[in-house]
Design a protein around this motif. Structure first.
Motif, PDB file in Angstrom:
ATOM      1  N   ALA A 203      30.629  45.032  41.905  1.00 28.08           N
ATOM      2  CA  ALA A 203      30.761  45.934  43.047  1.00 28.08           C
ATOM      3  C   ALA A 203      30.425  45.207  44.351  1.00 28.08           C
ATOM      4  O   ALA A 203      31.093  45.389  45.366  1.00 28.08           O
ATOM      5  CB  ALA A 203      29.868  47.148  42.865  1.00 28.08           C
ATOM      6  N   ALA A 204      29.383  44.387  44.317  1.00 30.15           N
ATOM      7  CA  ALA A 204      29.010  43.626  45.508  1.00 30.15           C
ATOM      8  C   ALA A 204      30.063  42.553  45.815  1.00 30.15           C
ATOM      9  O   ALA A 204      30.363  42.277  46.975  1.00 30.15           O
ATOM     10  CB  ALA A 204      27.644  42.978  45.314  1.00 30.15           C
ATOM     11  N   PHE A 205      30.632  41.984  44.782  1.00 30.90           N
ATOM     12  CA  PHE A 205      31.619  40.917  44.927  1.00 30.90           C
ATOM     13  C   PHE A 205      32.946  41.449  45.456  1.00 30.90           C
ATOM     14  O   PHE A 205      33.729  40.715  46.053  1.00 30.90           O
ATOM     15  CB  PHE A 205      31.812  40.252  43.554  1.00 30.90           C
ATOM     16  CG  PHE A 205      32.516  38.938  43.583  1.00 30.90           C
ATOM     17  CD1 PHE A 205      31.957  37.845  44.219  1.00 30.90           C
ATOM     18  CD2 PHE A 205      33.739  38.787  42.958  1.00 30.90           C
ATOM     19  CE1 PHE A 205      32.607  36.625  44.232  1.00 30.90           C
ATOM     20  CE2 PHE A 205      34.398  37.571  42.963  1.00 30.90           C
ATOM     21  CZ  PHE A 205      33.828  36.494  43.612  1.00 30.90           C
ATOM     22  N   THR A 206      33.198  42.746  45.269  1.00 30.43           N
ATOM     23  CA  THR A 206      34.444  43.356  45.716  1.00 30.43           C
ATOM     24  C   THR A 206      34.652  43.169  47.212  1.00 30.43           C
ATOM     25  O   THR A 206      35.762  42.870  47.656  1.00 30.43           O
ATOM     26  CB  THR A 206      34.456  44.859  45.359  1.00 30.43           C
ATOM     27  OG1 THR A 206      34.349  44.986  43.946  1.00 30.43           O
ATOM     28  CG2 THR A 206      35.728  45.535  45.825  1.00 30.43           C
ATOM     29  N   GLY A 207      33.596  43.349  47.987  1.00 29.28           N
ATOM     30  CA  GLY A 207      33.710  43.177  49.440  1.00 29.28           C
ATOM     31  C   GLY A 207      34.122  41.767  49.820  1.00 29.28           C
ATOM     32  O   GLY A 207      34.947  41.569  50.721  1.00 29.28           O
ATOM     33  N   ILE A 208      33.549  40.794  49.135  1.00 25.70           N
ATOM     34  CA  ILE A 208      33.874  39.394  49.418  1.00 25.70           C
ATOM     35  C   ILE A 208      35.340  39.114  49.078  1.00 25.70           C
ATOM     36  O   ILE A 208      36.077  38.520  49.866  1.00 25.70           O
ATOM     37  CB  ILE A 208      32.944  38.452  48.630  1.00 25.70           C
ATOM     38  CG1 ILE A 208      31.503  38.612  49.109  1.00 25.70           C
ATOM     39  CG2 ILE A 208      33.404  37.009  48.745  1.00 25.70           C
ATOM     40  CD1 ILE A 208      30.494  37.906  48.248  1.00 25.70           C
ATOM     41  N   VAL A 209      35.771  39.570  47.900  1.00 26.40           N
ATOM     42  CA  VAL A 209      37.143  39.308  47.470  1.00 26.40           C
ATOM     43  C   VAL A 209      38.134  40.043  48.366  1.00 26.40           C
ATOM     44  O   VAL A 209      39.158  39.474  48.769  1.00 26.40           O
ATOM     45  CB  VAL A 209      37.330  39.704  45.988  1.00 26.40           C
ATOM     46  CG1 VAL A 209      38.787  39.616  45.592  1.00 26.40           C
ATOM     47  CG2 VAL A 209      36.490  38.817  45.095  1.00 26.40           C
TER      48      VAL A 209
ATOM     49  N   LYS B 273      42.303  40.060  52.404  1.00 23.89           N
ATOM     50  CA  LYS B 273      42.801  40.717  53.622  1.00 23.89           C
ATOM     51  C   LYS B 273      42.745  39.819  54.846  1.00 23.89           C
ATOM     52  O   LYS B 273      43.679  39.802  55.650  1.00 23.89           O
ATOM     53  CB  LYS B 273      41.976  41.982  53.869  1.00 23.89           C
ATOM     54  CG  LYS B 273      42.357  42.743  55.103  1.00 23.89           C
ATOM     55  CD  LYS B 273      41.447  43.950  55.278  1.00 23.89           C
ATOM     56  CE  LYS B 273      41.485  44.411  56.711  1.00 23.89           C
ATOM     57  NZ  LYS B 273      40.321  45.150  57.088  1.00 23.89           N
ATOM     58  N   ASP B 274      41.656  39.070  55.004  1.00 23.81           N
ATOM     59  CA  ASP B 274      41.432  38.326  56.242  1.00 23.81           C
ATOM     60  C   ASP B 274      41.881  36.869  56.202  1.00 23.81           C
ATOM     61  O   ASP B 274      42.031  36.245  57.245  1.00 23.81           O
ATOM     62  CB  ASP B 274      39.944  38.379  56.610  1.00 23.81           C
ATOM     63  CG  ASP B 274      39.461  39.811  56.791  1.00 23.81           C
ATOM     64  OD1 ASP B 274      40.257  40.646  57.240  1.00 23.81           O
ATOM     65  OD2 ASP B 274      38.285  40.092  56.475  1.00 23.81           O
TER      66      ASP B 274
ATOM     67  N   MET C  86      37.423  31.181  42.371  1.00 19.87           N
ATOM     68  CA  MET C  86      36.000  31.281  42.697  1.00 19.87           C
ATOM     69  C   MET C  86      35.139  31.093  41.446  1.00 19.87           C
ATOM     70  O   MET C  86      34.123  30.398  41.481  1.00 19.87           O
ATOM     71  CB  MET C  86      35.698  32.617  43.372  1.00 19.87           C
ATOM     72  CG  MET C  86      36.287  32.703  44.773  1.00 19.87           C
ATOM     73  SD  MET C  86      35.944  34.262  45.552  1.00 19.87           S
ATOM     74  CE  MET C  86      34.438  33.838  46.400  1.00 19.87           C
ATOM     75  N   VAL C  87      35.545  31.705  40.328  1.00 24.80           N
ATOM     76  CA  VAL C  87      34.792  31.541  39.079  1.00 24.80           C
ATOM     77  C   VAL C  87      34.857  30.092  38.624  1.00 24.80           C
ATOM     78  O   VAL C  87      33.857  29.519  38.185  1.00 24.80           O
ATOM     79  CB  VAL C  87      35.336  32.494  37.991  1.00 24.80           C
ATOM     80  CG1 VAL C  87      34.799  32.139  36.618  1.00 24.80           C
ATOM     81  CG2 VAL C  87      34.989  33.931  38.337  1.00 24.80           C
ATOM     82  N   ARG C  88      36.010  29.490  38.750  1.00 26.38           N
ATOM     83  CA  ARG C  88      36.155  28.086  38.357  1.00 26.38           C
ATOM     84  C   ARG C  88      35.247  27.185  39.198  1.00 26.38           C
ATOM     85  O   ARG C  88      34.604  26.272  38.683  1.00 26.38           O
ATOM     86  CB  ARG C  88      37.611  27.671  38.505  1.00 26.38           C
ATOM     87  CG  ARG C  88      37.908  26.342  37.911  1.00 26.38           C
ATOM     88  CD  ARG C  88      39.377  26.114  37.815  1.00 26.38           C
ATOM     89  NE  ARG C  88      39.576  24.800  37.210  1.00 26.38           N
ATOM     90  CZ  ARG C  88      40.725  24.194  37.143  1.00 26.38           C
ATOM     91  NH1 ARG C  88      41.795  24.779  37.600  1.00 26.38           N
ATOM     92  NH2 ARG C  88      40.819  23.016  36.605  1.00 26.38           N
ATOM     93  N   LEU C  89      35.176  27.468  40.503  1.00 27.18           N
ATOM     94  CA  LEU C  89      34.305  26.698  41.383  1.00 27.18           C
ATOM     95  C   LEU C  89      32.842  26.905  41.006  1.00 27.18           C
ATOM     96  O   LEU C  89      32.073  25.930  40.930  1.00 27.18           O
ATOM     97  CB  LEU C  89      34.530  27.118  42.845  1.00 27.18           C
ATOM     98  CG  LEU C  89      33.592  26.484  43.872  1.00 27.18           C
ATOM     99  CD1 LEU C  89      33.884  24.994  43.993  1.00 27.18           C
ATOM    100  CD2 LEU C  89      33.735  27.167  45.211  1.00 27.18           C
TER     101      LEU C  89
END
Length: 150
Positions: A40-46, A51-52, A115-118
């Protein structure tokens, strides 16, 4: 009656309570709960990444193509935009909105994959200790037998 008032009232614990506690305290349930909270916290980052950063780049590469206004009017008067058609109460086949949803899913999936791979590369698990050689295993067995005789 007075004996009834003097004796302490005992509440019995339901039998399922211990099973529920064991279920909740299992590692995989706790891991799942932590994963949901982190997700849920990661959703904002993704969402911000998509989007940006990624979507504007794709818009630049494709010349700003927006599929959201690609639709077919099934019943009603044709309109210039999907919003106009929906406002008029037309029945529309919104294939462009569906394509945007598919593209967003693919972009998000790719972003999470990278991101997971990194993160996996940054957090390498320590190498497992090598298995003992047959000679070491034999010596360990002999040592244990000698300890047992002492």
């Amino acid at each position: 009656m007075s004996d009834l008032l003097k004796s302490p009232l005992k509440l019995q614990k339901p039998g399922w309570l211990d099973d529920f506690k064991a279920f909740i305290m299992r590692g995989n349930v706790v891991d799942l709960a932590v994963g949901v909270v982190i997700g849920a916290a990661f959703t904002g980052i993704v969402n911000s990444l998509v989007k940006d950063i990624i979507t504007p780049l794709i818009g630049l590469i494709t010349g700003g193509v927006d599929f959201s206004n690609h639709f077919i009017v099934l019943k009603g008067i044709p309109a210039a935009t999907l919003a106009d058609a929906q406002k008029a109460g037309d029945v529309t086949f919104n294939y462009g909105v569906f394509l945007n949803a598919v593209f967003n899913f693919l972009i998000i999936a790719a972003a999470i994959f990278w991101m997971v791979r990194l993160l996996e590369k940054l957090h390498k698990a320590p190498a497992a200790a090598p298995a003992p050689t047959p000679t070491e295993a034999l010596l360990t067995e002999i040592r244990d037998v000698l300890k047992g005789k002492a």
